[in-house]
Design a protein around this motif. Structure first.
Motif, PDB file in Angstrom:
ATOM      1  N   UNK A   1       0.824  -1.209   0.000  1.00 56.30           N
ATOM      2  CA  UNK A   1       0.000   0.000   0.000  1.00 56.30           C
ATOM      3  C   UNK A   1       0.849   1.246   0.000  1.00 56.30           C
ATOM      4  N   UNK A   2       1.933   1.226   0.754  1.00 56.72           N
ATOM      5  CA  UNK A   2       2.865   2.357   0.759  1.00 56.72           C
ATOM      6  C   UNK A   2       3.455   2.567  -0.629  1.00 56.72           C
ATOM      7  N   UNK A   3       3.845   1.502  -1.296  1.00 60.26           N
ATOM      8  CA  UNK A   3       4.522   1.630  -2.595  1.00 60.26           C
ATOM      9  C   UNK A   3       3.586   2.072  -3.700  1.00 60.26           C
ATOM     10  N   UNK A   4       2.342   1.634  -3.673  1.00 60.37           N
ATOM     11  CA  UNK A   4       1.484   1.848  -4.844  1.00 60.37           C
ATOM     12  C   UNK A   4       1.004   3.282  -5.005  1.00 60.37           C
ATOM     13  N   UNK A   5       1.174   4.120  -3.987  1.00 60.12           N
ATOM     14  CA  UNK A   5       0.834   5.533  -4.220  1.00 60.12           C
ATOM     15  C   UNK A   5       1.813   6.173  -5.193  1.00 60.12           C
ATOM     16  N   UNK A   6       3.032   5.588  -5.305  1.00 63.31           N
ATOM     17  CA  UNK A   6       4.100   6.232  -6.073  1.00 63.31           C
ATOM     18  C   UNK A   6       4.253   5.676  -7.478  1.00 63.31           C
ATOM     19  N   UNK A   7       3.365   4.783  -7.913  1.00 63.29           N
ATOM     20  CA  UNK A   7       3.467   4.239  -9.273  1.00 63.29           C
ATOM     21  C   UNK A   7       3.369   5.379 -10.284  1.00 63.29           C
ATOM     22  N   UNK A   8       4.296   5.402 -11.237  1.00 62.19           N
ATOM     23  CA  UNK A   8       4.321   6.520 -12.176  1.00 62.19           C
ATOM     24  C   UNK A   8       5.082   6.166 -13.438  1.00 62.19           C
ATOM     25  N   UNK A   9       4.817   6.948 -14.478  1.00 62.93           N
ATOM     26  CA  UNK A   9       5.629   7.000 -15.690  1.00 62.93           C
ATOM     27  C   UNK A   9       5.937   8.464 -15.961  1.00 62.93           C
ATOM     28  N   UNK A  10       7.166   8.768 -16.370  1.00 63.66           N
ATOM     29  CA  UNK A  10       7.536  10.150 -16.667  1.00 63.66           C
ATOM     30  C   UNK A  10       8.304  10.213 -17.987  1.00 63.66           C
ATOM     31  N   UNK A  11       8.072  11.282 -18.720  1.00 63.71           N
ATOM     32  CA  UNK A  11       8.836  11.507 -19.949  1.00 63.71           C
ATOM     33  C   UNK A  11      10.255  11.949 -19.589  1.00 63.71           C
ATOM     34  N   UNK A  12      11.245  11.562 -20.399  1.00 65.64           N
ATOM     35  CA  UNK A  12      12.623  11.980 -20.119  1.00 65.64           C
ATOM     36  C   UNK A  12      12.769  13.488 -20.006  1.00 65.64           C
ATOM     37  N   UNK A  13      12.058  14.231 -20.855  1.00 69.42           N
ATOM     38  CA  UNK A  13      12.139  15.691 -20.801  1.00 69.42           C
ATOM     39  C   UNK A  13      11.667  16.207 -19.451  1.00 69.42           C
ATOM     40  N   UNK A  14      10.593  15.621 -18.942  1.00 68.00           N
ATOM     41  CA  UNK A  14      10.060  16.062 -17.657  1.00 68.00           C
ATOM     42  C   UNK A  14      11.020  15.722 -16.524  1.00 68.00           C
ATOM     43  N   UNK A  15      11.661  14.577 -16.632  1.00 68.06           N
ATOM     44  CA  UNK A  15      12.633  14.197 -15.619  1.00 68.06           C
ATOM     45  C   UNK A  15      13.814  15.165 -15.591  1.00 68.06           C
ATOM     46  N   UNK A  16      14.199  15.671 -16.766  1.00 71.97           N
ATOM     47  CA  UNK A  16      15.308  16.634 -16.805  1.00 71.97           C
ATOM     48  C   UNK A  16      14.922  17.936 -16.110  1.00 71.97           C
ATOM     49  N   UNK A  17      13.673  18.374 -16.324  1.00 68.94           N
ATOM     50  CA  UNK A  17      13.196  19.569 -15.620  1.00 68.94           C
ATOM     51  C   UNK A  17      13.153  19.306 -14.116  1.00 68.94           C
ATOM     52  N   UNK A  18      12.639  18.138 -13.743  1.00 68.21           N
ATOM     53  CA  UNK A  18      12.525  17.790 -12.323  1.00 68.21           C
ATOM     54  C   UNK A  18      13.881  17.734 -11.643  1.00 68.21           C
ATOM     55  N   UNK A  19      14.896  17.278 -12.362  1.00 63.04           N
ATOM     56  CA  UNK A  19      16.233  17.183 -11.781  1.00 63.04           C
ATOM     57  C   UNK A  19      16.722  18.537 -11.289  1.00 63.04           C
ATOM     58  N   UNK A  20      16.267  19.606 -11.934  1.00 69.10           N
ATOM     59  CA  UNK A  20      16.683  20.962 -11.560  1.00 69.10           C
ATOM     60  C   UNK A  20      15.713  21.599 -10.575  1.00 69.10           C
ATOM     61  N   UNK A  21      14.414  21.337 -10.739  1.00 67.72           N
ATOM     62  CA  UNK A  21      13.405  22.127 -10.035  1.00 67.72           C
ATOM     63  C   UNK A  21      12.640  21.393  -8.943  1.00 67.72           C
ATOM     64  N   UNK A  22      12.591  20.060  -8.983  1.00 72.46           N
ATOM     65  CA  UNK A  22      11.691  19.325  -8.107  1.00 72.46           C
ATOM     66  C   UNK A  22      12.394  18.867  -6.836  1.00 72.46           C
ATOM     67  N   UNK A  23      11.915  19.261  -5.647  1.00 68.30           N
ATOM     68  CA  UNK A  23      12.540  18.805  -4.401  1.00 68.30           C
ATOM     69  C   UNK A  23      12.182  17.376  -4.032  1.00 68.30           C
ATOM     70  N   UNK A  24      11.397  16.702  -4.875  1.00 69.26           N
ATOM     71  CA  UNK A  24      11.034  15.305  -4.644  1.00 69.26           C
ATOM     72  C   UNK A  24      11.861  14.391  -5.547  1.00 69.26           C
TER      73      UNK A  24
END
Length: 687
Positions: free
Chosen positions: A626-649
């Motif tokens: 139950x803890x793990x399944x809240x975090x199931x996700x798919x992300x585009x590589x472009x979005x991951x690059x933005x997140x690497x700079x801007x996302x504190x998660x």
């Protein structure tokens, strides 16, 4: 839209972060307004991949089925369990708005949300108007004859229009006296997502800057500038923004609240940026007589002074024109809107196609009139039984947190006592505000979309400024009730769980306690833990920026979290980009601490119950799945690059695997052995 820059708003930390907040709906022409919320269980065996050994890759084991069956929709940068629930909420709100836009005998709230939505949906009228709604402002900017006229216009510009013009301003809690609201002046004025986009020298950053300059020129050309002039103006605008970016703090630096707390008089602010008549500025915002305020970044204000006095007047005017256009683009005709989408969504985040109009209009009503729309959402989806159960769970998690603090080996008794005092002062806000916001003074017309947007933005702007010099309203929320997220506010010292995040599959009253404590319980624990992370720990129980730790305990805390920083710095986000664990450490620590105390709270709540396996899994296994399944996700590589700079998660896989490897309880539940990937020899433990 001009952001509010009160530090309390800027600092609060949600569980989901930017990725989930953007994942609001799947693209499908067959979608129709919902009249009832659909049901998905909080633990779904079909979402698992049981061919994977949970001791090797628990995230893939728990989420592999979900990842395979949930490709990213064409109109999204990422897709997640949070995003799918947000889709359901959005469709449900759509149904409410369709009804409100067509009804005859309407309440005042129904009239406002219905007419706002209806005007937003009238694309033909919006396209026919083209740039016309913005032309009065552009004409005003073009008519500025001198540098002095331009600078003198900034106070009115900030008051009358939406846009990111040179700097940010607004109201916020005084970091030194959290009971009072003061004015804030902050860094701003950038069109790219973060200052690092202007300073990094890698090939991708160079490409992004070139694409951004092309986007600036495109918008200016659409507004009527000759191509050559637009290109020259774009280069000048980029030069201005680069100077402002270099004078701005990094995101990691901004995690230290002391670096953004510089309380001073209006006269002292005038010494930093003397070109601006600051007394006149505050009069224009309807807060005359400001005596003191917080200047988040004094060095930025010095750089702004240089720009206002040294840049050529045509460059400054071009900067204002562009920021007016790009701020309004999504509310203008299709050509401006598509240009903005193609750069910010398609290029930067990899989104393949624009979202359908109903999604964007529904979301905008939620943004602008969220508590009017939210009342109906709460009435239909969030009953008193759900509220009572989640309040009870919150109390249990808080008790578990108190027990953990008392047992810490690295914290001394004096700091423990202060920590317990702060914990017991945390206000738990569940579901929706006690008092709903009053929108009676906001005029909304059925045939005036752009001006509805402008009036709603100004209504909120004036509401925020009106707080200056007054006591803090501790009942206020910073998220609307349908939002699928949660947050902790260090200055309010409260945790906030909107009704939108307390729906299946995140909180599921139909299922056993184990997955609910693993999911929602760990979310509650996550937010509570933020009160004691690298930012939150610097505020006392009243929300004041105050050092209440002994030197030895502060050093002990840093040692504990450095263990997690070192671990998460080894995880890859995309390509060869690793997690910036100095940026994510607050969220990583909250994930670990929150999950542990939720587990303890669950064990205490069920200690007198005989728990049996369900669907082939033991209760402990169901907690962790139950803890793990809240975090199931798919992300585009472009979005991951933005997140690497801007996302504190951190990305989803790290938020699960990185946590369970530090919990011996997980290894016991799944029979994991030493040497397996999900078992660490030396675990990190903060709380």
């Amino acid at each position: 839209m001009r952001l509010r820059f009160g530090l309390a708003v800027a600092m609060w930390c949600g569980l989901a972060g930017g990725v989930f907040a953007q994942s609001t709906a799947a693209q499908s022409t067959s979608l129709k307004p919902l009249q009832a919320m659909p049901y998905s269980p909080s633990l779904n065996v079909a979402d698992m991949d049981k061919s994977v050994d949970p001791c090797v890759d628990f995230y893939q084991y728990s989420c592999g089925g979900w990842i395979k069956s949930n490709p990213i929709p064409a109109d999204q940068a990422a897709w997640s369990v949070y995003g799918k629930l947000a889709q359901d909420n959005l469709q449900f709100l759509w149904g409410i708005l369709v009804d409100a836009s067509k009804a005859t005998n309407r309440t005042p709230s129904e009239q406002k949300v219905g007419d706002y939505f209806g005007a937003c949906m009238d694309e033909d009228s919006i396209n026919k108007r083209g740039l016309a709604p913005l032309k009065p402002l552009l004409t005003r900017i073009d008519g500025l004859k001198t540098r002095e006229e331009l600078v003198a216009y900034l106070p009115a510009l900030h008051h009358e229009q939406v846009g990111n013009f040179f700097f940010g301003s607004g109201s916020g809690q005084d970091l030194g006296d959290s009971s009072q609201v003061i004015a804030f002046i902050a860094a701003g004025g950038l069109g790219l997502p973060d200052r690092d986009y202007y300073t990094k020298t890698d090939a991708k950053s160079e490409e992004t800057r070139a694409k951004y300059v092309a986007y600036i020129a495109q918008q200016l050309t659409l507004a009527g500038e000759p191509k050559a002039t637009a290109e020259a103006d774009a280069a000048a605008i980029m030069k201005i923004e680069t100077t402002l970016a270099k004078a701005s703090l990094t995101r990691v630096e901004r995690r230290d609240p002391y670096k953004e707390y510089h309380k001073m008089s209006v006269e002292d602010l005038g010494k930093l940026t003397p070109s601006i008549d600051w007394n006149r500025y505050f009069v224009a915002q309807n807060v005359p007589g400001v005596k003191s305020l917080n200047v988040n970044q004094p060095d930025f204000q010095k750089a702004l002074q240089t720009e206002l006095t040294a840049e050529p007047l045509p460059a400054l005017k071009a900067y204002l024109r562009f920021h007016a256009i790009t701020a309004a683009a999504s509310s203008l005709s299709k050509d401006f809107d598509e240009a903005q989408f193609n750069f910010y969504s398609k290029y930067l985040r990899g989104v393949q196609q624009q979202q359908p109009r109903w999604k964007r209009c529904t979301r905008q009503v939620d943004n602008m009139l969220g508590e009017a729309l939210g009342q109906e959402f709460v009435r239909r989806t969030f009953g008193p039984d759900t509220k009572a159960k989640t309040v009870k769970m919150t109390d249990e998690v808080e008790q578990a947190m108190a027990g953990e603090i008392k047992g810490l080996s690295w914290m001394g008794d004096a700091t423990k006592q202060r920590a317990i005092e702060k914990l017991h002062m945390v206000r738990n806000k569940i579901g929706y505000p006690d008092t709903w916001r009053d929108y009676s003074k906001l005029e909304v017309k059925a045939d005036d979309y752009f001006d509805n947007m402008l009036r709603a933005s100004l209504f909120e702007d004036q509401r925020q400024w009106a707080k200056v010099g007054k006591p803090v309203d501790k009942n206020e929320w910073d998220m609307t009730p349908p939002t699928v997220n949660a947050y902790y506010n260090p200055q309010m010292n409260d945790i906030n769980f909107p009704a939108g995040v307390l729906q299946p599959p995140l909180y599921d009253a139909k299922l056993d306690d184990a997955p609910n404590y693993g999911n929602t319980g760990s979310t509650i624990g996550h937010e509570l833990t933020h009160a004691f992370d690298d930012e939150g720990r610097q505020f006392d129980g009243a929300g004041n920026l105050k050092d209440w730790w002994t030197k030895e305990d502060a050093e002990g805390f840093e040692k504990q979290i450095n263990c997690l920083r070192d671990q998460f710095a080894t995880y890859t986000i995309v390509d060869d980009i690793k997690i910036n664990s100095k940026l994510t450490s607050g969220e990583d620590v909250a994930d670990l601490g929150g999950t542990l105390i939720a587990y303890i709270a669950w064990k205490k709540a069920t200690e007198n119950q005989r728990l049996a396996p369900v669907e082939g899994f033991t209760p402990d296994q169901r907690f962790f799945i139950g803890f793990a399944q809240w975090a199931c996700e798919n992300q585009r590589p472009e979005n991951l690059r933005v997140s690497a700079i801007t996302n504190p998660h951190s990305p989803g896989y790290a938020r699960i695997n990185g946590i369970v490897t530090n919990m011996p309880e997980f290894a016991t539940a799944f029979g994991c052995k030493k040497g397996q990937p999900m078992v660490k020899e030396a675990v990190c433990k903060v709380w």
